[in-house]
Design a protein around this motif. Structure first.
Motif, PDB file in Angstrom:
ATOM      1  N   LYS A 127     -74.345-114.136 100.418  1.00  0.00           N
ATOM      2  CA  LYS A 127     -73.437-115.680  99.635  1.00  0.00           C
ATOM      3  C   LYS A 127     -73.674-116.967 100.629  1.00  0.00           C
ATOM      4  CE  LYS A 127     -69.776-117.527  96.863  1.00  0.00           C
ATOM      5  NZ  LYS A 127     -68.747-116.830  96.495  1.00  0.00           N
ATOM      6  N   PHE A 150     -73.308-108.686  91.890  1.00  0.00           N
ATOM      7  CA  PHE A 150     -73.293-109.058  93.902  1.00  0.00           C
ATOM      8  C   PHE A 150     -72.576-107.722  93.368  1.00  0.00           C
ATOM      9  CE2 PHE A 150     -69.456-110.705  92.739  1.00  0.00           C
ATOM     10  CZ  PHE A 150     -68.595-110.175  93.563  1.00  0.00           C
ATOM     11  N   GLN A 152     -70.692-105.558  97.719  1.00  0.00           N
ATOM     12  CA  GLN A 152     -70.144-105.919  98.310  1.00  0.00           C
ATOM     13  C   GLN A 152     -70.384-104.300  99.568  1.00  0.00           C
ATOM     14  OE1 GLN A 152     -65.746-106.092  96.871  1.00  0.00           O
ATOM     15  NE2 GLN A 152     -65.893-108.022  97.129  1.00  0.00           N
ATOM     16  N   LYS A 165     -70.527-110.140 100.194  1.00  0.00           N
ATOM     17  CA  LYS A 165     -71.170-110.028  99.114  1.00  0.00           C
ATOM     18  C   LYS A 165     -72.526-110.406  98.992  1.00  0.00           C
ATOM     19  CE  LYS A 165     -67.050-112.278  96.147  1.00  0.00           C
ATOM     20  NZ  LYS A 165     -66.249-113.167  95.149  1.00  0.00           N
ATOM     21  N   TYR A 167     -76.039-110.783  96.947  1.00  0.00           N
ATOM     22  CA  TYR A 167     -76.788-111.396  95.760  1.00  0.00           C
ATOM     23  C   TYR A 167     -78.424-110.521  95.820  1.00  0.00           C
ATOM     24  CZ  TYR A 167     -72.748-113.664  94.639  1.00  0.00           C
ATOM     25  OH  TYR A 167     -71.606-114.298  94.388  1.00  0.00           O
TER      26      TYR A 167
END
Length: 261
Positions: A127, A150, A152, A165, A167
């Motif tokens: 992120k 997303f 973790q 996070k 993506y």
């Protein structure tokens, strides 16, 4: 509507109609023909309870014990299998083949089968990197529709820090274009922000340099000489490059550079 969609719709309608006809036949098989009803079927819904047992009045002169077994119509409808529509299955954006599910589709709602998943093409990005590299804000990721998914992961640098996070890079790039319009506009904004950073650092450096110069002038100033001689200065001049003023004494070689607050 496409031909495939119409064909599938017709198949579903035909199956529903067949099931309905079967249900009617089964339903009528339970009914009793009344002698004064001229061959027409009559369904009686009167229910009697004797003790703990329920009986249904068939209208034919006798009672039929009810049980907890499901009605034939309900059983028939429950056993009718729902058709598996090929159109409902996602299509891989790489090989253009339909598939049931995949890791990218499950985690990021990205239509790509596991066979076409590539570590280079389908990279993940943190992120923090997404915000710094593509100039996105939290609201662009967490509130702008559709909200990006997303995964973790523990921070590899320090497990005590919060989870990262991650993506999908392809979706981040697409979101950046939605925010900035074009790649050229995004690059222009990057350059503008970089110039602002350089300018801010330059101003900070100049300020620090002025403070050092002022300290050096103070240390070199001879208070004894200053007390015995009164300087008579010429007209001061302004230096725009370093925002300072300069003046000379008319009666001695003394010169000084200073700033005005």
């Amino acid at each position: 509507m496409s031909e495939n969609t119409e064909e599938m719709a017709n198949i579903v309608k035909q199956r529903i109609e067949r099931n309905r006809q079967k249900a009617i036949i089964l339903k009528r098989s339970k009914l009793v023909s009344h002698p004064y009803n001229k061959g027409e079927f009559e369904e009686t819904t009167t229910t009697l309870k004797i003790g703990t047992t329920k009986y249904k009045d068939t209208g034919g002169g006798f009672l039929l014990e009810e049980n907890d077994e499901p009605d034939e119509l309900e059983l028939l409808l429950s056993q009718a299998e729902a058709p598996i529509l090929e159109l409902d299955r996602p299509t891989c954006e790489v090989c253009n083949k339909t598939f049931g599910t995949s890791w990218l589709f499950e985690k990021f709602n990205f239509k790509c089968c596991d066979g076409c998943r590539n570590s280079e093409t389908h990279k993940l990005i943190t992120k923090t990197e997404a915000k710094e590299t593509y100039l996105l804000k939290d609201c662009d990721l967490d509130k702008r529709e559709p909200i990006l998914k997303f995964v973790q992961q523990k921070n590899p640098h320090n497990p005590r820090w919060g989870d990262m996070k991650l993506y999908l890079l392809l979706q981040i790039e697409k979101r950046a274009l939605e925010v900035w319009g074009t790649e050229e506009q995004l690059e222009k904004e990057r350059e503008l922000r970089e110039e602002k950073k350089v300018l801010a650092k330059s101003k900070k450096y100049e300020k620090r340099l002025k403070e050092l110069r002022k300290g050096m002038r103070s240390s070199l100033y001879n208070r004894t000489t200053a007390a015995s001689h009164t300087h008579e200065y010429d007209k001061e001049t302004y230096n725009e490059d370093d925002d300072t003023y300069h003046r000379k004494c008319l009666t001695c070689p003394y010169e000084e550079t200073f700033e005005k607050m």
